[in-house]
Design a protein around this motif. Structure first.
Motif, short mmCIF file in Angstrom:
data_model
loop_
_atom_site.label_atom_id
_atom_site.label_comp_id
_atom_site.label_asym_id
_atom_site.label_seq_id
_atom_site.Cartn_x
_atom_site.Cartn_y
_atom_site.Cartn_z
N LYS A 1 0.81 -1.22 0.00
CA LYS A 1 0.00 0.00 0.00
C LYS A 1 0.85 1.27 0.00
CE LYS A 1 -3.86 -2.27 2.24
NZ LYS A 1 -4.63 -2.46 3.47
N LEU A 2 2.13 1.14 0.30
CA LEU A 2 3.00 2.32 0.32
C LEU A 2 3.33 2.76 -1.10
CD1 LEU A 2 5.61 1.34 3.07
CD2 LEU A 2 3.61 2.83 3.32
N GLY A 3 3.50 4.05 -1.26
CA GLY A 3 3.94 4.58 -2.55
C GLY A 3 5.44 4.39 -2.72
N PHE A 4 5.92 4.67 -3.92
CA PHE A 4 7.34 4.49 -4.21
C PHE A 4 8.22 5.36 -3.33
CE2 PHE A 4 5.41 3.29 -8.37
CZ PHE A 4 5.80 1.97 -8.34
N LEU B 1 12.08 5.74 1.21
CA LEU B 1 12.53 6.23 2.51
C LEU B 1 12.89 5.08 3.44
CD1 LEU B 1 9.96 9.13 3.08
CD2 LEU B 1 12.40 9.34 2.53
N HIS B 2 12.09 4.02 3.42
CA HIS B 2 12.40 2.85 4.25
C HIS B 2 13.69 2.18 3.79
CE1 HIS B 2 8.84 2.71 6.78
NE2 HIS B 2 8.08 2.95 5.72
N LEU B 3 13.84 2.03 2.47
CA LEU B 3 15.07 1.43 1.95
C LEU B 3 16.30 2.28 2.27
CD1 LEU B 3 13.89 0.06 -1.52
CD2 LEU B 3 14.45 -1.25 0.54
N SER C 1 20.18 -1.33 -3.19
CA SER C 1 19.16 -0.50 -2.56
C SER C 1 19.13 0.88 -3.21
CB SER C 1 19.39 -0.38 -1.05
OG SER C 1 20.58 0.31 -0.77
N ARG C 2 20.27 1.40 -3.52
CA ARG C 2 20.34 2.70 -4.18
C ARG C 2 19.68 2.65 -5.56
NH1 ARG C 2 25.76 6.35 -4.44
NH2 ARG C 2 24.65 8.30 -4.36
N TYR C 3 19.96 1.59 -6.28
CA TYR C 3 19.37 1.38 -7.61
C TYR C 3 17.85 1.34 -7.53
CZ TYR C 3 17.96 -1.13 -11.85
OH TYR C 3 17.34 -1.52 -13.00
N TYR C 4 17.32 0.54 -6.62
CA TYR C 4 15.87 0.39 -6.52
C TYR C 4 15.19 1.65 -5.99
CZ TYR C 4 16.25 -4.40 -7.93
OH TYR C 4 16.49 -5.53 -8.67
N ILE C 5 15.84 2.37 -5.12
CA ILE C 5 15.28 3.63 -4.65
C ILE C 5 15.16 4.61 -5.82
CG2 ILE C 5 15.74 5.68 -3.24
CD1 ILE C 5 17.07 3.69 -1.21
N LYS C 6 16.19 4.67 -6.62
CA LYS C 6 16.25 5.62 -7.73
C LYS C 6 15.30 5.24 -8.87
CE LYS C 6 19.58 7.92 -10.71
NZ LYS C 6 20.98 8.00 -11.11
N ARG D 1 10.00 3.47 -12.23
CA ARG D 1 10.11 3.05 -13.63
C ARG D 1 10.15 1.54 -13.78
NH1 ARG D 1 15.22 4.80 -17.05
NH2 ARG D 1 16.05 2.98 -15.97
N VAL D 2 10.90 0.87 -12.92
CA VAL D 2 11.07 -0.57 -13.01
C VAL D 2 9.80 -1.32 -12.63
CG1 VAL D 2 12.35 -2.52 -12.04
CG2 VAL D 2 13.55 -0.43 -12.58
N LEU D 3 9.05 -0.80 -11.68
CA LEU D 3 7.89 -1.51 -11.16
C LEU D 3 6.55 -1.07 -11.73
CD1 LEU D 3 8.93 -1.64 -7.41
CD2 LEU D 3 9.10 -3.46 -9.11
N LYS D 4 6.56 -0.11 -12.65
CA LYS D 4 5.28 0.32 -13.18
C LYS D 4 4.63 -0.82 -13.98
CE LYS D 4 6.76 2.60 -17.43
NZ LYS D 4 6.82 3.87 -18.13
#
Length: 104
Positions: free
Chosen positions: A40-43, A48-50, A91-96, A100-103
């Motif tokens: 339910k959390l947004g990207f 922020l958690h990551l 983690s840096r990659y997925y935060i950034k 785009r990757v998960l849309k």
């Protein structure tokens, strides 16, 4: 009870107690609830958690490297480069790029 043994020295590092089937089921149930909340959390919130997790990994890199080294037999340098650094980079990659990757 299981012993955690350093594969290089044969020294017992610690002992852990196996969970019961009931405890395992409870852990899976809690994980399912947590996944629902995470979903339910947004990207931005996930990022922020990551970021917080990444900060903890960086701050505790020496301790983590020692633990990984003693449990796996890897050198500290190998533990840092293959485990810790790769986690920080991922983690840096997925935060950034998460949006785009998960849309869909």
């Amino acid at each position: 009870m299981a012993k955690i043994i350093n594969p290089v020295t044969g020294e017992t590092i610690s002992e852990v107690v196996y969970d019961s089937l009931e405890t395992l089921k409870e852990a899976v149930d809690r994980a399912r609830i947590a996944q629902g909340k995470w979903q339910k959390l947004g990207f931005k919130e996930r990022g922020l958690h990551l970021s917080k997790i990444r900060s903890v990994i960086v701050k505790q890199a020496d301790e983590l490297a020692s633990t990984i080294s003693s449990v796996t037999g890897k050198s500290r340098i190998d533990a840092i480069t293959t485990e810790i650094l790769s986690a920080v980079i991922a983690s840096r990659y997925y935060i950034k790029l998460a949006k785009r990757v998960l849309k869909p």
